[in-house]
Design an enzyme around this catalytic site. Sequence first.
Site, mmCIF file in Angstrom:
data_model
loop_
_atom_site.group_PDB
_atom_site.id
_atom_site.type_symbol
_atom_site.label_atom_id
_atom_site.label_comp_id
_atom_site.label_asym_id
_atom_site.label_seq_id
_atom_site.Cartn_x
_atom_site.Cartn_y
_atom_site.Cartn_z
ATOM 1 N N HIS A 209 0.863 -1.185 0.000
ATOM 2 C CA HIS A 209 0.000 0.000 0.000
ATOM 3 C C HIS A 209 0.899 1.235 0.000
ATOM 4 C CE1 HIS A 209 -4.091 -1.695 0.579
ATOM 5 N NE2 HIS A 209 -3.376 -2.757 0.886
ATOM 6 N N CYS A 240 -7.648 -1.726 3.960
ATOM 7 C CA CYS A 240 -8.319 -2.692 4.831
ATOM 8 C C CYS A 240 -9.298 -1.966 5.748
ATOM 9 C CB CYS A 240 -7.293 -3.461 5.661
ATOM 10 S SG CYS A 240 -8.078 -4.599 6.818
HETATM 11 N N1 COA Z 1 -19.286 -16.049 4.798
HETATM 12 C C1 COA Z 1 -20.566 -15.927 5.188
HETATM 13 N N2 COA Z 1 -20.988 -16.173 6.423
HETATM 14 C C2 COA Z 1 -20.065 -16.569 7.315
HETATM 15 C C3 COA Z 1 -18.730 -16.691 6.977
HETATM 16 C C4 COA Z 1 -18.335 -16.423 5.655
HETATM 17 N N3 COA Z 1 -17.069 -16.528 5.243
HETATM 18 N N4 COA Z 1 -18.047 -17.089 8.060
HETATM 19 C C5 COA Z 1 -18.916 -17.212 9.059
HETATM 20 N N5 COA Z 1 -20.162 -16.911 8.624
HETATM 21 C C6 COA Z 1 -21.398 -16.948 9.395
HETATM 22 C C7 COA Z 1 -21.550 -18.288 10.064
HETATM 23 O O1 COA Z 1 -22.194 -19.175 9.195
HETATM 24 C C8 COA Z 1 -22.374 -17.908 11.257
HETATM 25 O O2 COA Z 1 -23.713 -17.736 10.849
HETATM 26 P P1 COA Z 1 -24.920 -18.195 11.786
HETATM 27 O O3 COA Z 1 -24.819 -17.286 12.974
HETATM 28 O O4 COA Z 1 -26.089 -17.927 10.920
HETATM 29 O O5 COA Z 1 -24.652 -19.622 12.083
HETATM 30 C C9 COA Z 1 -21.872 -16.523 11.641
HETATM 31 O O6 COA Z 1 -21.276 -16.010 10.456
HETATM 32 C C10 COA Z 1 -20.836 -16.522 12.748
HETATM 33 O O7 COA Z 1 -19.794 -17.443 12.415
HETATM 34 P P2 COA Z 1 -18.356 -17.365 13.077
HETATM 35 O O8 COA Z 1 -17.527 -18.478 12.550
HETATM 36 O O9 COA Z 1 -18.512 -17.214 14.563
HETATM 37 O O10 COA Z 1 -17.782 -16.045 12.431
HETATM 38 P P3 COA Z 1 -17.290 -14.730 13.166
HETATM 39 O O11 COA Z 1 -18.464 -13.933 13.590
HETATM 40 O O12 COA Z 1 -16.241 -15.078 14.174
HETATM 41 O O13 COA Z 1 -16.600 -13.931 11.952
HETATM 42 C C11 COA Z 1 -15.285 -13.913 9.950
HETATM 43 C C12 COA Z 1 -15.405 -14.417 11.358
HETATM 44 C C13 COA Z 1 -13.942 -14.293 9.403
HETATM 45 C C14 COA Z 1 -16.368 -14.556 9.103
HETATM 46 C C15 COA Z 1 -15.507 -12.404 9.887
HETATM 47 O O14 COA Z 1 -14.727 -11.779 10.882
HETATM 48 C C16 COA Z 1 -15.138 -11.809 8.550
HETATM 49 O O15 COA Z 1 -15.758 -12.119 7.544
HETATM 50 N N6 COA Z 1 -14.170 -10.908 8.498
HETATM 51 C C17 COA Z 1 -13.787 -10.260 7.260
HETATM 52 C C18 COA Z 1 -12.345 -9.876 7.303
HETATM 53 C C19 COA Z 1 -11.942 -9.234 6.013
HETATM 54 O O16 COA Z 1 -12.527 -9.409 4.964
HETATM 55 N N7 COA Z 1 -10.889 -8.397 6.097
HETATM 56 C C20 COA Z 1 -10.380 -7.700 4.954
HETATM 57 C C21 COA Z 1 -9.576 -8.571 4.054
HETATM 58 S S1 COA Z 1 -8.185 -9.304 4.848
HETATM 59 ZN ZN ZN Z 2 -4.269 -4.692 0.976
#
Ligand code: COA
Ligand code: ZN
Length: 301
Positions: A209, A240
């Site tokens: 970046h 991000c």
């Molecule tokens: N896509 C869609 N739904 C998702 C998912 C995904 N990749 N991962 C988890 N979920 C859903 C689960 O199915 C669950 O649903 P439910 O409550 O209906 O059963 C719910 O989310 C919680 O699941 P959990 O495993 O506890 O996820 P979390 O709340 O700890 O979140 C991430 C973890 C990774 C999914 C979330 O933090 C995230 O998507 N972060 C994005 C980070 C990102 O993109 N950063 C920038 C790029 S690096």
């Molecule tokens: Zn990046």
Amino acid sequence: MSHEPAASEVEIVEVGPRDGLQNESRELSTEAKVDLVERSFAAGLGRVEVTSFVHPRAVPAMADAEQVLAGVAAGPGRVRSALVINQRGLDRATAAGVDDLNLVLVATETFSRRNQRMGVAETLAEIGRLVAGTGRPVCVTIAAAFGCPFEGRVPEATVLDLAGRVADLGVREISLADTIGVGTPDQVARLVRGLDEVAPGVRRRAHFHNTRNTGYANAVAALEAGIDALDAATGGIGGCPFAPGATGNIATEDLLYLLHGMGVRTGVDLAAVVDNARWLQERLGGAPVPGQLSRAGVWPA
Ligand code: COA
Ligand code: ZN
């Protein structure tokens, strides 16, 4: 200073549709996202990070990941990559027919929990399961490898230790990401060379970046250290959403100008990417994109 010849060619991975669009206040239509990917392939970018299969609440701009990927046909010379963080994301990406995976391991505990609600060790274990359960080529991106928005400096030994553990999982590629644009060229050279020792035989990729205007210098340093692939985003958009103050990626068009001027082959048509950057700027509402070439123009004309 070393004076080694730069590599004669390098792969450019277009990450604008993912890293770029995930951080824009204006959301593009699914159709426009597909257009951006298609324009990138048409310009000769052979691998495009099309989207991310993360939680739609965490990153609303990526909520249409399935639809975007479905809009982009598979084919030779068109590697459709996607970012994935957990099993649910891998399942979605696999069902959607993704070609190539980018998994994320954040180097620091605080940022890791903020970004993906898992610690570093927990993420490493998850990545181990994901790699074992997929037949698709995997890159693991080590995020915040050059510095963390919450913990500050990240010891190079920590990054290389993580890289070694990732290499042991049998991944195809490891990327070092300067998520918040704090790295400097000497650090880049040490870390990229360090990969040779801890991850021999694994492809080396880097992600910069330009937040503090060191992004292009860092790309040159990575090239001189033998990097195989560099990420860039058309227009220099991106960042991000979980890192305070994060700004754009190095711009694909500005990077291409620099590389081609140095005689480094990329297989990408610079004029076409400049055109794409102008097109994207319009789609995003017209405010100037960070990349300079869309204003300065290709030289010589
Ligand atoms: N896509 C869609 N739904 C998702 C998912 C995904 N990749 N991962 C988890 N979920 C859903 C689960 O199915 C669950 O649903 P439910 O409550 O209906 O059963 C719910 O989310 C919680 O699941 P959990 O495993 O506890 O996820 P979390 O709340 O700890 O979140 C991430 C973890 C990774 C999914 C979330 O933090 C995230 O998507 N972060 C994005 C980070 C990102 O993109 N950063 C920038 C790029 S690096
Ligand atoms: Zn990046």
